[in-house]
Write a protein that holds these residues in place. Structure first.
Motif, short mmCIF file in Angstrom:
data_model
loop_
_atom_site.label_atom_id
_atom_site.label_comp_id
_atom_site.label_asym_id
_atom_site.label_seq_id
_atom_site.Cartn_x
_atom_site.Cartn_y
_atom_site.Cartn_z
N LEU A 195 1.18 -1.56 -0.17
CA LEU A 195 0.09 0.32 0.15
C LEU A 195 0.49 1.03 0.31
CD1 LEU A 195 -2.94 -1.20 2.47
CD2 LEU A 195 -2.69 -0.71 -0.25
N ALA A 196 0.32 1.75 -0.76
CA ALA A 196 1.09 3.26 -0.47
C ALA A 196 0.51 4.36 -0.26
CB ALA A 196 1.83 3.35 -2.13
N ARG A 197 1.42 5.55 0.04
CA ARG A 197 0.52 6.88 0.73
C ARG A 197 0.79 7.61 0.01
NH1 ARG A 197 0.72 11.03 3.82
NH2 ARG A 197 2.52 10.41 5.24
N ARG A 198 -0.45 8.58 -0.66
CA ARG A 198 0.52 9.63 -2.06
C ARG A 198 0.85 10.43 -0.80
NH1 ARG A 198 -2.39 8.78 -6.28
NH2 ARG A 198 -2.40 11.33 -7.00
N ARG B 226 -3.37 10.11 0.72
CA ARG B 226 -4.80 9.35 1.16
C ARG B 226 -3.87 8.15 0.60
NH1 ARG B 226 -10.76 10.29 0.05
NH2 ARG B 226 -11.14 11.97 0.61
N TRP B 227 -4.39 7.05 1.25
CA TRP B 227 -3.99 5.52 1.39
C TRP B 227 -3.93 4.71 -0.34
CZ3 TRP B 227 0.59 3.76 3.08
CH2 TRP B 227 0.94 3.70 4.63
N VAL C 124 4.98 3.72 2.17
CA VAL C 124 4.77 2.31 1.45
C VAL C 124 4.87 1.59 3.30
CG1 VAL C 124 5.34 2.67 -0.77
CG2 VAL C 124 7.30 2.20 0.72
N GLU C 125 4.06 0.32 2.61
CA GLU C 125 3.92 -0.38 3.46
C GLU C 125 3.38 -1.78 3.10
OE1 GLU C 125 1.04 -0.39 7.79
OE2 GLU C 125 1.29 1.29 6.68
N ILE D 58 -7.42 -1.59 4.19
CA ILE D 58 -7.88 -1.46 3.76
C ILE D 58 -9.06 -0.70 3.63
CG2 ILE D 58 -8.98 -0.79 1.11
CD1 ILE D 58 -7.29 -1.81 0.25
N ARG E 232 -8.71 2.93 6.47
CA ARG E 232 -8.17 3.76 6.48
C ARG E 232 -8.25 4.24 5.53
NH1 ARG E 232 -1.59 1.52 5.95
NH2 ARG E 232 -1.78 0.56 7.66
N THR F 116 -8.15 6.33 2.56
CA THR F 116 -7.73 5.65 0.62
C THR F 116 -8.32 6.53 -0.23
OG1 THR F 116 -9.72 4.38 0.42
CG2 THR F 116 -8.12 3.62 2.13
#
Length: 429
Positions: A17-20, A30-31, A108-109, A116, A119, A121
């Motif tokens: 998962l990536a946080r913008r 957002r994720w 990133v995680e 999801i 969070r 997102t």
């Protein structure tokens, strides 16, 4: 309307998962998955998915394999803020967790997909994931992967279903479908049964147990491979024969790094080719690819020291159900004085011996696509007697037939979770 790709990268059941970035033009902070605009033909955005993976994470085809593309998801956007767009979902499997994040990503995680839902997102990210996530049909219909891989997908299906469910019976119904989806593959039913035998009768508990079981399954398969490696090294096995496709066998061979590996391609679908290619790529071993018919001759002509095979199921008496061709290999090995080892996590041992070998067959056209009235017989699995097996490499070490029977009894206890449950309410009788 703009088109974007969202790439979900999976490793050991978890997603990247990536946080913008906070400076992102749309949905800052957002994720999301690994995402970006489609710059080519929206009807064929796969090249854009690969490009985004390389640019945003540094992952490429050397570590990542495309699993599937999913149906698109329409996102309405927000008036005066983000425009509407169409999401093209992709699922990739990665052998590596080493990621080089671009400046467009704040973090990133690797995380369980169910986070999801908890969070902040990008819109409809959970629905986007579900478009490529495994399903009961994935488990039931997969004819490419081994049972370790397929059983992991079953646990993912159960986890996601429990995350969405409002009541235990809904989850239990999915569990029953999964348990019965692949009767020839013991690990599928055993791992599903363990979840329900350890969880409380509520969806959240099943969700938690499924996540734990998934991680444990990967660890068990890896440790079984290490047991096989230790046994082969103790036996000074420099040339090893195998057949078909087993992820656990492949892992063991890559860690063993023998001098020579002989792989039967496994007719008619040639799953063993992938094993041969992987071992050739990942080790210094000399790799010989042969046919099932020529494998017995190869045992002698290539001076094979040991045969290592996987298992779709092991019965309590120590007999093994595996891809057709395994028995011919075992018989030829016995005649040549070559030991045969089965590498399989304990979850591949059946609780009872009445599961048979299943009635799965390769498609007719894979064997004969002509017009003559010719019957085709090409079963997927066959049974190898316990007498033709020299040991079972599991996460608990090398087991004999007596130890196999003890493990089967444990699995039988786990399978009892559903015996007294009846009706749609899930109440015990």
């Amino acid at each position: 309307m703009e088109h974007v790709v969202t790439c979900f990268v999976r490793n050991r059941g978890e997603l990247l998962l990536a946080r913008r970035s906070d400076d992102a033009g749309t949905y800052p902070g957002r994720w999301a998955g690994v995402s970006g605009y489609v710059e080519s033909d929206p009807q064929n955005p796969e090249s854009d998915a690969w490009r985004e993976l390389r640019e945003e994470t540094g992952l490429d085809g050397s570590a990542v394999e495309l699993v599937r593309a999913g149906e698109t998801v329409d996102v309405e956007g927000r008036e005066g803020a983000e425009p509407p767009f169409v999401v093209h979902p992709f699922l990739f499997e990665s052998s590596s967790r080493t990621v080089t994040a671009s400046d467009e990503l704040a973090a990133v995680e690797w995380a369980d997909p169910t986070v999801i839902r908890e969070r902040r997102t990008v819109p409809r990210l959970w629905e986007t994931w579900r478009r490529v996530a495994p399903t009961v049909d994935t488990v039931r219909e997969d004819r490419t992967h081994g049972s370790a891989w397929i059983s992991a997908r079953a646990l993912e299906v159960l986890r996601d279903a429990a995350c969405e469910a409002d009541d235990w019976e809904t989850v239990a119904a999915v569990g029953r479908e999964l348990r019965d989806a692949r009767p020839g593959m013991a690990a599928v039913a055993n791992r599903v049964n363990r979840v329900f035998s350890t969880a409380s009768r509520d969806p959240e508990s099943v969700d938690t147990a499924a996540v734990f079981a998934l991680l444990a399954a990967f660890d068990a398969d890896d440790e079984a491979a290490r047991t096989a490696v230790r046994r082969l090294r103790d036996a000074s096995a420099d040339t090893v024969a195998t057949l078909s496709r087993s992820g656990t066998v492949t892992t063991a061979l890559c860690e063993l790094d023998p001098t020579h590996v002989v792989v039967s391609e496994s007719r008619p679908e040639r799953e063993g080719v992938t094993v041969a290619e992987t071992v050739a790529r990942e080790t210094d071993a000399r790799v010989t690819l042969t046919t099932e018919a020529a494998l017995p001759a190869a045992l002698a002509s290539r001076d094979v020291d040991a045969a290592l095979v996987g298992a779709d199921a092991v019965d309590p008496d120590g007999s093994v159900v595996n891809k057709t061709g395994t028995r011919a290999l075992a018989l030829a090995a016995r005649e040549a004085g070559v030991p045969v080892y089965v590498v399989a996590a304990r979850d591949k041992i059946r609780p009872t011996g009445d599961g048979g070998v299943g009635d799965e067959e390769s498609p007719r056209e894979a064997v004969y696509d002509g017009r003559a009235e010719i019957a085709v017989y090409c079963p997927t699995f066959e049974r190898v007697p316990a007498a033709d097996v020299d040991g079972f490499a599991t996460e608990d070490g090398l087991l004999d037939a007596e130890s196999v029977a003890s493990v089967a009894a444990e699995h039988a206890e786990n399978a009892a979770w559903d015996e007294e449950v009846g009706g749609t309410s899930g109440e015990r009788r």
